[in-house]
Design a protein around this motif. Structure first.
Motif, short mmCIF file in Angstrom:
data_model
loop_
_atom_site.label_atom_id
_atom_site.label_comp_id
_atom_site.label_asym_id
_atom_site.label_seq_id
_atom_site.Cartn_x
_atom_site.Cartn_y
_atom_site.Cartn_z
N MET A 1 0.85 -1.19 0.00
CA MET A 1 0.00 0.00 0.00
C MET A 1 0.89 1.24 0.00
N ARG A 2 0.80 2.03 -1.04
CA ARG A 2 1.62 3.25 -1.17
C ARG A 2 0.70 4.46 -1.09
N THR A 3 1.04 5.38 -0.14
CA THR A 3 0.21 6.55 0.14
C THR A 3 1.02 7.82 -0.04
N ARG A 4 0.35 8.86 -0.57
CA ARG A 4 1.02 10.15 -0.77
C ARG A 4 0.21 11.25 -0.09
N TRP A 5 0.95 12.06 0.69
CA TRP A 5 0.39 13.31 1.22
C TRP A 5 1.02 14.47 0.46
N HIS A 6 0.18 15.42 0.07
CA HIS A 6 0.66 16.67 -0.52
C HIS A 6 0.28 17.80 0.43
N ALA A 7 1.22 18.72 0.71
CA ALA A 7 0.94 19.81 1.65
C ALA A 7 1.73 21.04 1.27
N GLY A 8 1.25 22.19 1.71
CA GLY A 8 1.92 23.45 1.42
C GLY A 8 3.27 23.58 2.10
N HIS A 9 3.44 22.93 3.26
CA HIS A 9 4.68 23.06 4.02
C HIS A 9 4.99 21.73 4.70
N ILE A 10 6.23 21.29 4.59
CA ILE A 10 6.65 20.02 5.18
C ILE A 10 7.98 20.22 5.90
N VAL A 48 -3.74 12.10 -0.39
CA VAL A 48 -4.48 13.08 0.38
C VAL A 48 -3.85 14.44 0.12
N ASP A 49 -4.66 15.38 -0.35
CA ASP A 49 -4.18 16.75 -0.54
C ASP A 49 -4.58 17.55 0.70
N LEU A 50 -3.59 17.94 1.49
CA LEU A 50 -3.82 18.62 2.76
C LEU A 50 -3.83 20.14 2.63
N GLY A 51 -3.67 20.63 1.43
CA GLY A 51 -3.76 22.07 1.21
C GLY A 51 -2.70 22.84 1.97
N ASP A 52 -3.10 23.98 2.55
CA ASP A 52 -2.15 24.85 3.24
C ASP A 52 -1.94 24.37 4.67
N SER A 53 -1.39 23.16 4.79
CA SER A 53 -1.11 22.56 6.09
C SER A 53 0.39 22.50 6.32
N LEU A 54 0.75 22.33 7.59
CA LEU A 54 2.13 22.10 7.98
C LEU A 54 2.26 20.64 8.39
N VAL A 55 3.03 19.88 7.63
CA VAL A 55 3.27 18.47 7.95
C VAL A 55 4.59 18.35 8.68
N MET A 56 4.55 17.65 9.80
CA MET A 56 5.74 17.49 10.65
C MET A 56 5.92 16.01 10.98
N PRO A 57 7.13 15.64 11.42
CA PRO A 57 7.27 14.31 12.01
C PRO A 57 6.31 14.19 13.18
N GLY A 58 5.77 13.01 13.40
CA GLY A 58 4.87 12.82 14.53
C GLY A 58 5.51 13.27 15.83
N LEU A 59 4.76 13.98 16.66
CA LEU A 59 5.30 14.53 17.90
C LEU A 59 5.52 13.42 18.93
N ILE A 60 6.61 13.52 19.67
CA ILE A 60 7.00 12.49 20.65
C ILE A 60 6.86 13.09 22.04
N ASP A 61 5.96 12.53 22.83
CA ASP A 61 5.65 13.02 24.18
C ASP A 61 6.08 11.95 25.17
N LEU A 62 7.18 12.21 25.88
CA LEU A 62 7.75 11.18 26.75
C LEU A 62 7.38 11.37 28.22
N ASP A 63 6.45 12.25 28.51
CA ASP A 63 5.82 12.35 29.82
C ASP A 63 4.36 12.68 29.58
N ALA A 64 3.69 11.76 28.93
CA ALA A 64 2.36 12.01 28.36
C ALA A 64 1.28 11.63 29.36
N LEU A 65 0.40 12.58 29.64
CA LEU A 65 -0.68 12.32 30.57
C LEU A 65 -1.60 11.24 30.02
N THR A 66 -1.75 10.14 30.78
CA THR A 66 -2.70 9.09 30.41
C THR A 66 -3.70 8.91 31.55
#
Length: 495
Positions: A1-10, A48-66
């Protein structure tokens, strides 16, 4: 399965550092990124065309409230009410109990993990309050949490929290730690059993870690045994330490050394240790007010400090300082530690607090905080395939909409987003190539139903503080409203 995201800012990764790609694309196959660049010419199965979005690496929360947040209650504390936020000695000895049933705790965990997903977090290491439990976190509860995490699709570094003691309020208003050492030994046994459970589960999104609680609530024996297990199992250890002056006083009183010296004496400095907060070193104004080698000790040991700027500020504390820690070579990663689990707000707070502490406008930059939320977290976890968008990395990424007029005019998309935005602008995320957040919702989760159930549980948690308070005050007295209630009596006049 090959997926493409397009975004204004990466925020792409190139030549060993983050870069800004405008009008670009990220393509992944199964769980691995295969392309990051202007235009991908090959075939894809989904786009998926995300338009004028900012795509970032997934955020890593190492003291995450659960958990259900308690900061909303205790960060407004006054000296008169503060003892009511701790267990009383009597409650510890005679009456401690679980406020929630196992099924209700499972709802709490689902609520919290969904909140992480809604705020763009893709990798987390959990933190929960033990104040409403009879002791710490039981094995079965973490087994259930692992199942919930798998269903939602997050990447989790999990283990039951354990401790030998609990902070208690004494009748004279002072604080101490009351110990039940067998509970600590049993907790470590459960933590090892949970490592075995995840090994058998063999899910690449779940990794077992050791999560002892606060350093002042551990015996020296439990700390040594934790270090031994960590080395034998090659498991990460996260331990809340160096976070307050009271902690330092309690440790010195019991062990005759500082918290940092105790970490060294028990072998925990040799375990790729993660320390949330790391605020109170020798340089702290309430200790020596100058650097006498604590920071160098942490750097040489390869410790990572989990910086939680928003939560620290709410309790009146601050890192001294972000820039100094980085300059010394310490790995800084980020955590939220309370609600909201919004690392975007946390980064903005951290950037501006650093200006105050160091007295310079360039004390901490937006890019340094983004690196801490991505690359710093990946380094702490020993994962060179996380925290970056480049071919060969895991397909963990998140998109934030930045085209609302309320976001203001746009200069650099990263700086503008951190200054004007919030993680609530997350619309899409994937973890290991699988969708977690789609159009601002978590598939399969009834958010309104979950909100109502969580509110009911919070009301019960709030009421239970009265049981633990030394003076047995009602929760309305412990947590008064901001303003007096409106008087609807006809003809009522102001008091």
């Amino acid at each position: 399965m090959r997926t493409r995201w397009h975004a204004g800012h990466i925020v792409a990764h190139q030549h060993g550092r983050h870069t800004l790609l405008r009008d670009g694309e990220v393509v992944w196959e199964d769980d691995v990124i295969v392309y990051v660049g202007p235009r991908y010419e090959g075939p894809v199965d989904e786009e998926v065309d995300l338009g004028d979005s900012l795509v970032m690496p997934g955020l890593i929360d190492l003291d995450a409230l659960t958990d259900i947040d308690h900061l909303v209650l205790d960060s407004w504390s006054t000296p008169e009410r503060a003892p009511g936020l701790q267990w009383s000695q009597e409650y510890f000895t005679d009456r401690r109990r679980d406020v929630f049933t196992p099924a209700e705790r499972r709802t709490v965990r689902e609520y919290a993990l969904v909140q992480l997903a809604l705020h763009g977090i893709t990798t987390y290491m959990p933190i929960a309050s033990e104040i409403h439990s009879s002791w710490a976190e039981p094995y079965d509860e973490l087994v259930g949490m692992a199942e919930t995490s798998r269903r939602i699709g997050l990447r989790g570094y999990l283990g039951p929290a354990y401790r030998s003691g609990v902070n208690v309020a004494l009748p004279d208003g002072s604080r101490d730690v009351a110990f039940d050492e067998e509970q600590g030994r049993a907790g470590l046994r459960d933590a090892v059993r949970f490592l075995d459970h995840l090994d058998k589960l063999d899910d690449p999104l779940l990794t077992g870690v050791l999560l002892p609680c606060r350093i002042e609530t551990l015996t020296e024996e439990l700390m040594r045994d934790t270090a031994t297990v960590a080395r034998e199992r090659d498991a990460l250890v996260r331990l809340h330490a160096l976070q307050g002056v009271l902690e330092r006083e309690l440790v010195e009183r019991r062990h005759g050394v500082t918290p940092l010296q105790l970490l060294g004496r028990t072998g925990l400095l040799d375990t790729r240790l993660l320390i949330p907060h790391g605020l109170v070193l020798d340089r702290h104004p309430d200790v020596h007010g100058e650097d006498r080698g604590d920071l160098e000790t942490l750097v040489k040991a390869g410790v990572s400090v989990i910086h939680c700027p928003q939560t620290s500020l709410r309790y009146g504390a601050v890192l001294r300082s972000f820039g100094s820690y980085l300059e010394a070579g310490l790995n800084l990663c980020l955590g939220t530690d309370s609600f909201p689990p919004d690392l975007v707000r946390g980064m903005d707070v951290g950037i501006h607090l650093a200006k105050v502490i160091d007295g310079r406008h360039d004390a901490a930059t937006a890019e340094q905080y983004v690196e801490a939320a991505t690359l710093g977290g990946a380094r702490a976890l020993g994962r060179s395939d996380l925290g970056r968008l480049e071919p060969g990395a895991q397909a963990d990424l998140v998109a934030f909409r930045i085209d609302d007029i309320r976001d203001g005019v746009q200069d650099d998309p990263v700086r503008t987003f951190l200054l004007n935005g919030t993680a609530r602008q997350a619309t899409h995320s994937v973890v290991a190539g699988r969708p977690v957040l789609v159009d601002g919702s978590v598939p399969g989760v009834d958010l309104e139903d979950l909100r109502l159930r969580a509110q009911d549980l919070f009301t019960r948690m709030r009421a239970a503080y009265s049981e633990r308070d030394i003076l047995r005050r009602d929760s309305s007295e412990l947590f008064p409203p901001t303003f007096p209630a409106f008087d609807a009596t006809p003809g009522a006049t102001p008091a």
